[in-house]
Enzyme design. Structure first.
Site, PDB file in Angstrom:
ATOM      1  N   ARG A 127       0.771  -1.280   0.053  1.00  0.00           N
ATOM      2  CA  ARG A 127       0.114   0.111   0.028  1.00  0.00           C
ATOM      3  C   ARG A 127       0.729   1.201   0.047  1.00  0.00           C
ATOM      4  NH1 ARG A 127      -2.596  -3.968   2.548  1.00  0.00           N
ATOM      5  NH2 ARG A 127      -4.622  -4.374   2.350  1.00  0.00           N
TER       6      ARG A 127
ATOM      7  N   HIS B 186      -0.878  -2.443  -4.550  1.00  0.00           N
ATOM      8  CA  HIS B 186      -0.206  -3.561  -5.639  1.00  0.00           C
ATOM      9  C   HIS B 186      -0.197  -2.899  -6.889  1.00  0.00           C
ATOM     10  CE1 HIS B 186       0.154  -6.349  -2.482  1.00  0.00           C
ATOM     11  NE2 HIS B 186      -0.827  -7.139  -2.597  1.00  0.00           N
TER      12      HIS B 186
ATOM     13  N   HIS C 170       3.129 -13.071  -5.326  1.00  0.00           N
ATOM     14  CA  HIS C 170       1.917 -13.251  -4.497  1.00  0.00           C
ATOM     15  C   HIS C 170       1.404 -14.530  -4.467  1.00  0.00           C
ATOM     16  CE1 HIS C 170      -1.304 -11.717  -2.121  1.00  0.00           C
ATOM     17  NE2 HIS C 170      -0.848 -10.550  -2.494  1.00  0.00           N
TER      18      HIS C 170
ATOM     19  N   ASP D  98      -1.532  -9.677   8.424  1.00  0.00           N
ATOM     20  CA  ASP D  98      -1.419  -9.087   6.995  1.00  0.00           C
ATOM     21  C   ASP D  98      -0.453  -7.816   7.370  1.00  0.00           C
ATOM     22  OD1 ASP D  98      -1.688  -8.000   4.472  1.00  0.00           O
ATOM     23  OD2 ASP D  98      -3.669  -7.906   4.698  1.00  0.00           O
TER      24      ASP D  98
ATOM     25  N   GLU E 105       5.457 -12.335   1.178  1.00  0.00           N
ATOM     26  CA  GLU E 105       5.974 -11.556  -0.023  1.00  0.00           C
ATOM     27  C   GLU E 105       7.221 -10.811   0.474  1.00  0.00           C
ATOM     28  OE1 GLU E 105       2.221  -9.234  -0.956  1.00  0.00           O
ATOM     29  OE2 GLU E 105       1.514 -10.828   0.518  1.00  0.00           O
TER      30      GLU E 105
HETATM   31  C1  GLA Z   1      -1.596  -8.396   0.214  1.00  0.00           C
HETATM   32  C2  GLA Z   1      -2.126  -7.218   1.043  1.00  0.00           C
HETATM   33  C3  GLA Z   1      -3.227  -7.952   1.799  1.00  0.00           C
HETATM   34  C4  GLA Z   1      -4.417  -8.229   0.773  1.00  0.00           C
HETATM   35  C5  GLA Z   1      -3.630  -8.828  -0.023  1.00  0.00           C
HETATM   36  C6  GLA Z   1      -4.533  -9.404  -1.462  1.00  0.00           C
HETATM   37  O1  GLA Z   1      -1.013  -9.365   0.976  1.00  0.00           O
HETATM   38  O2  GLA Z   1      -1.186  -6.908   2.132  1.00  0.00           O
HETATM   39  O3  GLA Z   1      -3.953  -6.857   2.383  1.00  0.00           O
HETATM   40  O4  GLA Z   1      -4.554  -7.036   0.024  1.00  0.00           O
HETATM   41  O5  GLA Z   1      -2.491  -8.645  -0.789  1.00  0.00           O
HETATM   42  O6  GLA Z   1      -5.794  -9.777  -1.108  1.00  0.00           O
END
Ligand code: GLA
Length: 379
Positions: free
Chosen positions: A107, A132, A206, A278, A344
């Site tokens: 983000r 992304h 991803h 996350d 990631e």
């Molecule tokens: C990344 C983001 C998550 C989500 C995934 C896809 O990992 O950090 O918040 O958006 O991609 O759903």
């Protein structure tokens, strides 16, 4: 007679030797087929195989790894990544299954950043934020592919030129992503990029892993290790606050191998914000080492084990919290809550707006070069 006997024995030995070398013929290879057509362009699918029954499929749309087969401890093959069978499914709705992510992974707050005194505006495609790479990121473009055959490896080189201004980012970015499968059971990703104007870059992969086989069950019994003393806490929109916080005494501490499900429902604000894990972990890098052992992942029933090594300073661990059973995967099974997990490797989210985070700026004349290696084995 004696001479004849000796000669025929010699011939037999030669024939035996030849038959042995023939049966050990290499299965290592890379092949191409047409996958689909999009706007008059062909989307190809490449299959990479090694001598140990690993098989990896990549499409030129989004540089997506659509399937990744590997044996379990009994030698049984399973596809261990989430994905779809058709291009239409990927186009309709794809939460980045197996995708190449760019120009900026994760983000950027409010879809805005300032570079060299100029403000740039990006699409706000994730609540108020940019996620992304925007509406049509690197996961939705067609890459130019070149297969490469090495001695103990096969590679697919994917190339894409992102235009100056594309998705709001400055500079023509010439990007190459190379996937390599080796006979040592490693899956390596090399990223390379150059620009003609100062820009920001953060490329990642991803894959949604499930070592019990895609579509089979959730990933909560997978055991994870993250080599990180700290992580970057987020606000309710998943933008880092800028703080580098210790993992000590929190459910974010994965320095010792721990089942993902062990603390995921703990009453911890960060887990509440994200609906699970996350977050970006700050890897314990060493100034003398180019690569850091970032993570290990183990699934006890299959015995599948993966170790991730990277040149990147961070890793986003996402526990599949947005999966809710509404997407049906390639074997016809719905992808339920937390049935895949992502690891990631990356620079930290929202780095363009955070002066204390490692820089993601790439300038003309510089080369962006990062590598991530996934090493597989059975335990
Ligand atoms: C990344 C983001 C998550 C989500 C995934 C896809 O990992 O950090 O918040 O958006 O991609 O759903």
């Amino acid at each position: 007679m004696n001479f004849l006997k000796k000669t025929s024995l010699l011939i037999l030995i030669i024939l035996f030797y030849m038959s042995c070398t023939n049966t050990s013929e290499s299965k290592m290879g890379i092949s191409k087929e047409k996958f689909a057509e999009l706007d008059g362009k062909t989307v190809d699918i490449y299959t990479l195989t090694n001598n140990n029954n690993f098989e990896l499929k990549v499409i030129t749309y989004g540089g997506i790894v659509t399937s990744f087969k590997m044996p379990d401890r009994e030698g049984k093959l399973n596809d261990v990544v989430l994905g779809y069978n058709s291009l239409d499914d990927y186009i309709k709705e794809n939460p980045y299954f197996g995708s190449t992510i760019g120009r900026y992974g994760n983000r950027i707050a409010n879809g805005k950043f300032t570079l060299d005194g100029r403000e740039y505006t990006l699409a706000q495609n994730n609540g108020p934020n940019s996620l992304h790479g925007g509406v049509k990121g690197f996961d939705k473009v067609i890459w130019e592919a070149t297969p490469v055959t090495g001695k103990d490896s096969v590679s697919l080189k994917l190339h894409y030129l992102a235009k100056d201004g594309e998705e709001g980012f400055p500079g023509n970015l010439d990007a190459t992503v190379t996937y390599t499968l080796t006979d040592k059971n490693t899956f390596r990703i090399d990223y390379h990029a150059t620009t003609d104007k100062a820009t920001v870059v953060n490329l990642t992969h991803h894959a949604y892993w499930n070592f019990a086989g895609e579509g089979n069950r959730n990933i909560l019994d997978h055991e994870l290790m993250l080599n990180a003393d700290a992580y970057t806490p987020v606000d309710s929109t998943l933008i880092p606050t800028g703080e580098i916080a210790t993992v000590e005494g929190t459910p974010m501490d994965f320095r010792t191998t721990t089942a993902i499900g062990a603390r995921i429902n703990d009453n911890f604000q960060q887990l509440k914000f994200a609906g699970g894990y996350d977050h970006n972990w700050v890897l314990n890098t060493s100034p003398d080492e180019k690569f850091t052992k970032a993570a290990t992942l183990y699934e006890p029933t299959s015995g599948r084990f993966m170790e991730i090594t990277t040149s990147e300073p961070g890793i986003q661990f996402y526990s599949g919290n947005f999966l809710d059973g509404s997407l049906v995967g390639k074997s016809g099974k719905p992808y339920e809550f937390r049935t895949g997990l992502c690891l990631e490797t990356q620079h930290f989210p929202d780095s363009p707006n955070k002066e204390n985070f490692p820089s993601v700026v790439l300038r003309p004349g510089e080369t962006y070069k990062t590598t991530t290696i996934h090493a597989f084995s059975i335990k």
